[in-house]
Design a protein around this motif. Structure first.
Motif, mmCIF file in Angstrom:
data_model
loop_
_atom_site.group_PDB
_atom_site.id
_atom_site.type_symbol
_atom_site.label_atom_id
_atom_site.label_comp_id
_atom_site.label_asym_id
_atom_site.label_seq_id
_atom_site.Cartn_x
_atom_site.Cartn_y
_atom_site.Cartn_z
ATOM 1 N N GLU A 1 54.946 36.575 70.031
ATOM 2 C CA GLU A 1 54.644 37.520 68.728
ATOM 3 C C GLU A 1 53.915 36.603 67.994
ATOM 4 O OE1 GLU A 1 57.228 39.827 66.337
ATOM 5 O OE2 GLU A 1 58.370 39.769 67.829
ATOM 6 N N GLU A 2 52.682 37.298 67.611
ATOM 7 C CA GLU A 2 51.477 35.602 66.269
ATOM 8 C C GLU A 2 52.407 36.280 65.115
ATOM 9 O OE1 GLU A 2 47.887 35.748 64.521
ATOM 10 O OE2 GLU A 2 47.476 36.471 67.166
ATOM 11 N N ALA B 1 57.530 27.382 53.699
ATOM 12 C CA ALA B 1 57.400 25.823 54.390
ATOM 13 C C ALA B 1 58.620 26.445 55.178
ATOM 14 C CB ALA B 1 58.126 24.758 52.841
ATOM 15 N N GLU B 2 58.963 27.654 55.763
ATOM 16 C CA GLU B 2 59.873 27.242 56.352
ATOM 17 C C GLU B 2 59.191 28.003 57.456
ATOM 18 O OE1 GLU B 2 63.497 27.527 56.841
ATOM 19 O OE2 GLU B 2 63.214 26.683 54.673
ATOM 20 N N LYS C 1 47.518 29.211 64.854
ATOM 21 C CA LYS C 1 47.778 30.323 64.498
ATOM 22 C C LYS C 1 48.918 30.142 65.268
ATOM 23 C CE LYS C 1 44.978 34.195 65.992
ATOM 24 N NZ LYS C 1 44.167 35.137 66.242
ATOM 25 N N GLY C 2 50.170 30.841 64.750
ATOM 26 C CA GLY C 2 51.878 30.622 65.301
ATOM 27 C C GLY C 2 51.929 31.361 66.239
ATOM 28 N N TYR C 3 53.270 31.084 66.666
ATOM 29 C CA TYR C 3 53.982 32.171 67.101
ATOM 30 C C TYR C 3 55.513 31.818 67.201
ATOM 31 C CZ TYR C 3 49.252 33.255 69.613
ATOM 32 O OH TYR C 3 47.810 32.625 69.649
ATOM 33 N N ILE D 1 60.631 30.950 66.227
ATOM 34 C CA ILE D 1 59.539 29.984 65.744
ATOM 35 C C ILE D 1 58.916 28.822 66.846
ATOM 36 C CG2 ILE D 1 57.656 29.034 64.857
ATOM 37 C CD1 ILE D 1 58.922 30.410 62.433
ATOM 38 N N ILE D 2 58.413 29.172 67.801
ATOM 39 C CA ILE D 2 57.598 28.536 68.639
ATOM 40 C C ILE D 2 56.478 27.367 68.654
ATOM 41 C CG2 ILE D 2 59.053 29.573 70.543
ATOM 42 C CD1 ILE D 2 56.642 30.134 72.073
#
Length: 191
Positions: A135-136, A147-148, A173-175, A181-182
């Motif tokens: 998931e994005e 910050a988490e 982007k984060g996933y 969270i990877i």
């Protein structure tokens, strides 16, 4: 003392006991037997009851330990299944980033058919990864910095007071894969 001497001594004791008053002996034997029998039986019951309680306690502790073990291993297995493909997913994220950059560039060109083809492949790739649990993480300009979740790569002066402590730009982007969270979204924060 030899075996023969012991036997003779025991016979003498029996003879001496037989010479006592039979009535007195009976009363003494009955009262003594009742008291010792009752005390022996009562103490034996208490011992058995204490032993039973001890065994019950052991059993309950062992059962609780086993239940905790089952619960813990079940949770670990579920976590393992959820994140089993984490290494593969992390290695595919740069490919996904490249797809998105290619789409931006193709959107500026005049080749609309090529853009549609690459866009179709991009959507199919994203849908496949999403079906596997990827998931994005939503991060956009104006969101509060956390910050988490976010990874601040730099801070710049905020263009206005409303953006102070907020995200100004998303660089990467984060996933998340399942609940883990990877890759954190890389952001620029206003100060």
């Amino acid at each position: 003392m030899s075996e023969k001497d012991r036997i003779e001594e025991m016979e003498e004791m029996e003879d001496a006991l037989e010479q006592e008053d039979p009535q007195e002996e009976k009363l003494r034997d009955q009262s003594g037997e009742d008291e010792t029998e009752g005390a022996d039986q009562h103490s034996r019951e208490e011992e058995l009851q204490a032993e039973l309680e001890k065994e019950k306690d052991k059993f309950l502790r062992l059962f609780a330990e086993f239940e905790n073990f089952k619960r813990r291993t079940s949770k670990e297995r579920m976590d393992l299944f959820k994140t089993a493909g984490q290494e593969v997913m992390v290695s595919l994220l740069p490919v996904l980033d490249d797809f998105e950059r290619a789409l931006k560039e193709l959107g500026r060109s005049s080749e609309k058919e090529l853009f549609k083809g690459v866009e179709l492949i991009h959507h199919k790739f994203k849908d496949t990864l999403k079906a596997k649990g990827l998931e994005e993480i939503e991060a956009k300009e104006g969101d509060a910095f956390d910050a988490e979740i976010h990874d601040a790569i730099t801070q710049i002066p905020a263009p206005n007071k409303k953006l102070k402590g907020k995200i100004i730009d998303v660089v990467e982007k984060g996933y998340r894969l399942g609940d883990k969270i990877i890759r954190h979204p890389k952001v620029v924060v206003g100060n």
